[in-house]
Design an enzyme around this catalytic site. Structure first.
Site, PDB file in Angstrom:
ATOM      1  N   GLU A 161      40.458  12.332  62.334  1.00 39.26           N
ATOM      2  CA  GLU A 161      39.533  12.734  61.264  1.00 39.26           C
ATOM      3  C   GLU A 161      39.049  14.155  61.504  1.00 39.26           C
ATOM      4  OE1 GLU A 161      35.463  11.525  58.872  1.00 39.26           O
ATOM      5  OE2 GLU A 161      36.009  10.365  60.624  1.00 39.26           O
ATOM      6  N   LYS A 293      33.955  -9.160  68.097  1.00 38.79           N
ATOM      7  CA  LYS A 293      34.771  -8.453  67.107  1.00 38.79           C
ATOM      8  C   LYS A 293      34.523  -8.904  65.668  1.00 38.79           C
ATOM      9  CE  LYS A 293      38.243  -7.840  70.686  1.00 38.79           C
ATOM     10  NZ  LYS A 293      39.555  -8.135  71.214  1.00 38.79           N
ATOM     11  N   ASP A 369      38.463  -1.501  74.032  1.00 34.17           N
ATOM     12  CA  ASP A 369      39.074  -2.323  72.994  1.00 34.17           C
ATOM     13  C   ASP A 369      38.562  -1.831  71.638  1.00 34.17           C
ATOM     14  OD1 ASP A 369      39.866  -4.275  71.194  1.00 34.17           O
ATOM     15  OD2 ASP A 369      39.619  -5.909  72.644  1.00 34.17           O
ATOM     16  N   HIS A 467      18.414  23.485  45.417  1.00 31.49           N
ATOM     17  CA  HIS A 467      18.195  24.904  45.135  1.00 31.49           C
ATOM     18  C   HIS A 467      18.962  25.305  43.877  1.00 31.49           C
ATOM     19  CE1 HIS A 467      16.656  26.766  49.136  1.00 31.49           C
ATOM     20  NE2 HIS A 467      16.011  25.670  48.801  1.00 31.49           N
TER      21      HIS A 467
END
Ligand code: ADP
Length: 487
Positions: A161, A293, A369, A467
């Site tokens: 990413e 998980k 993991d 703004h």
């Protein structure tokens, strides 16, 4: 290519280990019963490592053709199961190469781009990955130095990413210029909760009362702790549902993340309980109250793995010059987004901007993991003004950081190098568990940096937008918008 259906049937993921792997080992004479006892110093024993050497060729190897092409053809025709290549050939690299070629022929698809060379296939055998045909490359970037508890860390992040490492790096800079971050570790215990069933609710309640009676803790923990010299039972809490009982065992696990260790201890106790509760039917070693998980309130409330809180006071001028926003904007945005927004979304542990981004990248780099990113990313980010509104107090509270520095993927060459960079590679020599705990605080510190930077990018974008709206600035906002894109 002959896929191994028998292997698939036998396979049970780490979250639910097969019973056959749970037999107790390494008998211990330890009778410690404190809630959080210091683990004993590691006696000199032969430690299991992933690099167990190449597999011993089976006797049938002699029957195999020596020529690679002939072996490939045997795999393609189904005469030779793909999964048996390592044991039949006694050469993990050759096995991967032949499997890969057979796979390409059977599927008619090319694997060009997925590298085969440059990887130690022996190191994953029986430990990390079955039926390898190559490995995926993920770039590792460095954020830092992260100044945390008086030490500097260069944090390795494996990610694809864009902006993530750069953004975390900016957060680290803001923390460093402000004197650093501090962390506290509140709890260190891995959990596993089997589900057992009794004939009726009375017997189920008897089991619950037995396990939760403090007088029985010495006995139960002695049985549990036989699983490993590092496993120390902290608690066994029972939740009843009809005549079923979910026993949530929690134990310290030294420098290991601890799923294997805690599961072995649980199996010891279940075997032991059969004497007094022969009518107890063990439904499964994992009954999901663990909870591994999967998003679950029990983890968010009780914690799992390491529970860490990390804070920093960011100076007002650093907020302005490095983070390009203001203390007031950050505090307001944090309330609107991380608190109210997440509440409106019905979040479970998701009171943050992108903790999972940082957790996942550090987990991949250091051999954790990655599936445990689910609960490890539980985080509430808080921001308040301090020093009469001049500075920003920021904290992250993360109750479930599940990390280890031994076992699993941590001992593979690349991941081990990243742990080494952080100074937490392997088992801590003097204080077992200290490396894993340090790693957990580094994860929290990195999340703090990531939260600061992304929230600032968002705040700045918002500021510039307003703004624009009120026509007070004609500044180009594209850079801010790009920086804020990954929330
Ligand atoms: P996990 O329980 O996280 O799946 P493993 O069982 O795969 O971990 O790896 C832990 C192994 O490492 C155990 O065999 C344990 O005895 C060994 N070990 C060596 N030193 C340590 C340590 N300091 N802390 C925990 N485990 C250790």
């Amino acid at each position: 290519l002959s896929f191994s259906f028998s292997l698939i049937q036998q396979w049970i993921p780490a979250a639910d280990p097969p019973k056959s792997q749970l037999s107790s080992s390494s008998p211990s004479t330890t009778t410690t019963t404190m809630a959080l006892p210091p683990p004993p110093p590691p006696p000199p024993t032969t430690r299991k490592t992933a690099t167990a050497g190449p597999p011993t060729p089976s006797r049938s190897q002699e029957l195999l053709p020596q020529d690679d092409e002939e072996v490939v053809q045997s795999v393609v025709s189904g005469a030779l199961p793909s999964y048996s290549l390592e044991s039949k050939l006694g050469d993990c690299k050759r096995a991967a190469s032949i499997r890969r070629e057979a796979l390409q022929r059977v599927t008619g698809r090319s694997l060009t781009g997925l590298p085969l060379d440059g990887f130690d296939y022996d190191s994953i055998l029986g430990q990390c990955c079955e039926m390898p045909v190559g490995y995926v490359q993920i770039p590792v970037g460095i954020a830092g130095p992260l100044l945390l508890d008086g030490s500097e860390y260069s944090v390795p992040m494996a990610t694809t990413e864009g902006c993530l490492v750069a953004s975390t790096n900016r957060g680290c800079k803001a923390i460093h210029l402000s004197g650093g971050a501090n962390s506290v570790l509140l709890k260190d215990g891995m959990t596993r909760a089997p589900v057992v069933r009794l004939p009726n609710i009375e017997r189920a309640a008897q089991l619950k009362f037995y396990l939760e009676d403090p007088h029985n803790f010495d006995t139960v923990s002695m049985v549990f702790n036989k699983s490993s010299r590092f496993a120390r039972l902290q608690s066994a809490r029972c939740t009843m549902s009809g005549r079923s009982v979910y026993i949530r065992f929690c134990c310290s696990t030294g420098d290991a993340m601890g799923m294997n260790m805690v599961s072995k201890g649980v199996q010891n106790v279940l075997d032991f309980l059969q004497a007094d509760f022969p009518d107890m039917d063990v439904i499964a070693i994992s009954g999901n109250l663990c909870s591994d998980k999967k998003p679950a309130a029990v983890n968010w409330i009780e914690g799992r793995g390491k529970s860490v809180v990390c804070e920093a006071v960011i100076k007002g001028d650093v907020v302005k010059k490095v983070l390009k926003t203001s203390v007031k904007s950050l505090v307001e945005l944090n309330k609107d987004k991380n608190l109210v927004g997440s509440a409106m979304a019905g979040a479970l542990g998701g009171f943050n901007a992108h903790a999972s981004n940082i957790v996942s990248a550090v987990y991949l780099a250091t051999g954790q993991d990655p599936a445990q990113n689910v609960e490890s990313s539980h985080c509430i980010t808080l921001m308040e003004s301090t020093n009469e509104g001049q500075d920003l107090h920021v904290s992250v509270t993360m109750p479930c950081i599940e990390v280890g520095t031994v076992g699993g993927g941590t001992q593979l060459a690349s991941q081990s190098a990243c742990l080494n960079l952080l100074g937490v590679k392997g088992a801590h020599k003097e204080t077992p568990g200290a490396n894993a705990r340090r790693l957990a605080t580094i994860v929290a510190g990195s999340v703090l940096a990531g939260e600061l930077s992304l929230m600032s990018a968002l705040a700045a974008g918002q500021l510039v937008k307003s703004h624009m709206k009120y026509n007070r600035s004609s500044k180009d906002v594209t850079t801010h918008a790009a920086a804020a894109a990954s929330s």
